[in-house]
Scaffold this motif. Structure first.
Motif, mmCIF file in Angstrom:
data_model
loop_
_atom_site.group_PDB
_atom_site.id
_atom_site.type_symbol
_atom_site.label_atom_id
_atom_site.label_comp_id
_atom_site.label_asym_id
_atom_site.label_seq_id
_atom_site.Cartn_x
_atom_site.Cartn_y
_atom_site.Cartn_z
ATOM 1 N N ALA A 178 0.862 -1.177 0.000
ATOM 2 C CA ALA A 178 0.000 0.000 0.000
ATOM 3 C C ALA A 178 0.899 1.227 0.000
ATOM 4 O O ALA A 178 2.127 1.105 0.110
ATOM 5 C CB ALA A 178 -0.929 0.004 1.212
ATOM 6 N N THR A 179 0.299 2.403 -0.147
ATOM 7 C CA THR A 179 1.049 3.655 -0.089
ATOM 8 C C THR A 179 0.472 4.512 1.020
ATOM 9 O O THR A 179 -0.730 4.784 1.029
ATOM 10 C CB THR A 179 0.949 4.418 -1.426
ATOM 11 N N VAL A 180 1.315 4.910 1.954
ATOM 12 C CA VAL A 180 0.849 5.706 3.091
ATOM 13 C C VAL A 180 0.817 7.164 2.669
ATOM 14 O O VAL A 180 1.836 7.868 2.702
ATOM 15 C CB VAL A 180 1.764 5.490 4.308
ATOM 16 N N ASP A 181 -0.358 7.620 2.220
ATOM 17 C CA ASP A 181 -0.480 8.988 1.711
ATOM 18 C C ASP A 181 -1.837 9.624 2.025
ATOM 19 O O ASP A 181 -2.140 10.713 1.543
ATOM 20 C CB ASP A 181 -0.244 8.995 0.184
ATOM 21 N N GLY A 182 -2.679 8.937 2.788
ATOM 22 C CA GLY A 182 -3.986 9.496 3.118
ATOM 23 C C GLY A 182 -5.048 9.226 2.074
ATOM 24 O O GLY A 182 -6.213 9.572 2.275
ATOM 25 N N ASP A 183 -4.659 8.624 0.960
ATOM 26 C CA ASP A 183 -5.597 8.243 -0.106
ATOM 27 C C ASP A 183 -5.812 6.736 -0.002
ATOM 28 O O ASP A 183 -4.858 5.953 -0.148
ATOM 29 C CB ASP A 183 -4.996 8.614 -1.460
ATOM 30 N N ILE A 184 -7.051 6.316 0.205
ATOM 31 C CA ILE A 184 -7.306 4.891 0.473
ATOM 32 C C ILE A 184 -7.724 4.126 -0.777
ATOM 33 O O ILE A 184 -8.155 2.981 -0.679
ATOM 34 C CB ILE A 184 -8.396 4.720 1.549
ATOM 35 N N SER A 185 -7.544 4.739 -1.956
ATOM 36 C CA SER A 185 -8.086 4.124 -3.171
ATOM 37 C C SER A 185 -7.432 2.787 -3.508
ATOM 38 O O SER A 185 -8.020 1.979 -4.235
ATOM 39 C CB SER A 185 -7.950 5.091 -4.357
ATOM 40 N N GLU A 186 -6.212 2.534 -3.017
ATOM 41 C CA GLU A 186 -5.568 1.256 -3.342
ATOM 42 C C GLU A 186 -6.092 0.104 -2.483
ATOM 43 O O GLU A 186 -5.827 -1.057 -2.766
ATOM 44 C CB GLU A 186 -4.041 1.353 -3.203
ATOM 45 N N TRP A 187 -6.817 0.409 -1.421
ATOM 46 C CA TRP A 187 -7.276 -0.631 -0.497
ATOM 47 C C TRP A 187 -8.563 -1.296 -1.007
ATOM 48 O O TRP A 187 -9.436 -0.642 -1.560
ATOM 49 C CB TRP A 187 -7.531 -0.036 0.887
ATOM 50 N N ASP A 188 -8.650 -2.596 -0.782
ATOM 51 C CA ASP A 188 -9.870 -3.346 -1.041
ATOM 52 C C ASP A 188 -10.548 -3.529 0.322
ATOM 53 O O ASP A 188 -10.130 -4.361 1.123
ATOM 54 C CB ASP A 188 -9.528 -4.705 -1.660
ATOM 55 N N TYR B 153 -6.781 6.614 9.374
ATOM 56 C CA TYR B 153 -5.378 6.840 8.997
ATOM 57 C C TYR B 153 -4.789 5.625 8.285
ATOM 58 O O TYR B 153 -5.334 4.516 8.373
ATOM 59 C CB TYR B 153 -4.525 7.201 10.225
ATOM 60 N N GLU B 154 -3.713 5.879 7.564
ATOM 61 C CA GLU B 154 -2.870 4.825 7.008
ATOM 62 C C GLU B 154 -1.536 4.864 7.756
ATOM 63 O O GLU B 154 -1.066 5.944 8.138
ATOM 64 C CB GLU B 154 -2.585 5.047 5.518
ATOM 65 N N ALA B 155 -0.931 3.695 7.919
ATOM 66 C CA ALA B 155 0.373 3.629 8.586
ATOM 67 C C ALA B 155 1.121 2.397 8.094
ATOM 68 O O ALA B 155 0.543 1.499 7.475
ATOM 69 C CB ALA B 155 0.207 3.580 10.108
HETATM 70 CA CA LIG Z 1 -2.851 5.137 0.319
#
Ligand SMILES: [Ca+2]
Length: 223
Positions: free
Chosen positions: A38-48, A143-145
């Motif tokens: 995943a990419t920790v950037d505050g954008d959750i579009s990559e998550w299923d 949040y993402e972490a």
């Molecule tokens: Ca992200």
């Protein structure tokens, strides 16, 4: 003929195993997470949000208290990094309180990230999701972490965020420390599932053909 049928059955088993393994790495199956990045950037579009879902977070981490948030997890088996996505319930704002956003491994003192972790691409990273989404700049959607974690290994993990519910700040957490099992298969299959199914179907057809041919009184054409 018997040997040929045995080979066919072996290939069938291998093909079915590939299907099971592909399914295994494409969805979280607690205590195992999804295996991916995943990419920790505050954008959750990559998550299923269906397949990456790991566990719920309740008030004070108690099973008899209201559901406040949930956790999704992904394990990067190449770089040995665990990715975390915490999202609060739609009607429950999270609180932008860095000290209350954390995960701990095995013991409460072993914090792996918190809301002040610098988001520089070197784990631990941290990024709030949906800051001020409801017009209140102190509210977040989660949040993402990320943080480094050895694999294969088994752990216990506790994940935390503060939320605003029932007119007060509340702790939202997993049910105490919950098991986390990381297997990290050495080879993650990248064969498209369609190809695996096609090969499996072909092998099934061959096995059926030779089975019928061996039992038939009539002579079927050689293949
Ligand atoms: Ca992200």
């Amino acid at each position: 003929m018997k040997k040929l049928r045995q080979i066919g059955m072996l290939l069938l088993v291998v093909s079915m195993s590939s299907i099971l393994l592909t399914s295994f790495v494409n969805a979280a199956s607690p205590p195992q997470p999804t295996y991916g990045v995943a990419t920790v950037d505050g954008d959750i579009s990559e998550w299923d949000l269906v397949n990456d879902f790991f566990v719920n977070m309740t008030r004070a981490g108690r099973p008899d208290k209201p559901l406040e948030a949930n956790v999704s997890l992904r394990m990067d088996c190449i770089n040995y990094v665990l990715y975390v996505l915490v999202l609060t319930q739609p009607e429950v704002p999270g609180i932008l309180s860095p000290a209350d956003a954390w995960a701990a491994i095995n013991v409460i003192s072993n914090k792996t990230y918190h809301g002040d972790s610098v988001d520089d691409g070197v784990p631990p990273d941290f990024a709030w999701v949906g800051v001020g989404y409801d017009g209140n700049s102190s509210h977040v959607q989660g949040y993402e972490a990320s943080f480094p974690l050895d694999c294969p290994n088994s752990y216990n993990i506790k994940i935390h965020i503060e939320v605003f519910d029932d007119s007060a700040w509340q702790t939202a957490a997993t049910l105490d420390f919950i098991p986390l099992l990381l297997i990290c298969p050495t080879v993650i299959p990248e064969v498209p599932i369609g190809s695996v199914i096609a090969v499996t179907s072909m092998m099934v057809a061959l096995v059926v053909y030779f089975e019928i041919r061996s039992r038939s009184r009539f002579r079927l054409p050689e293949v």
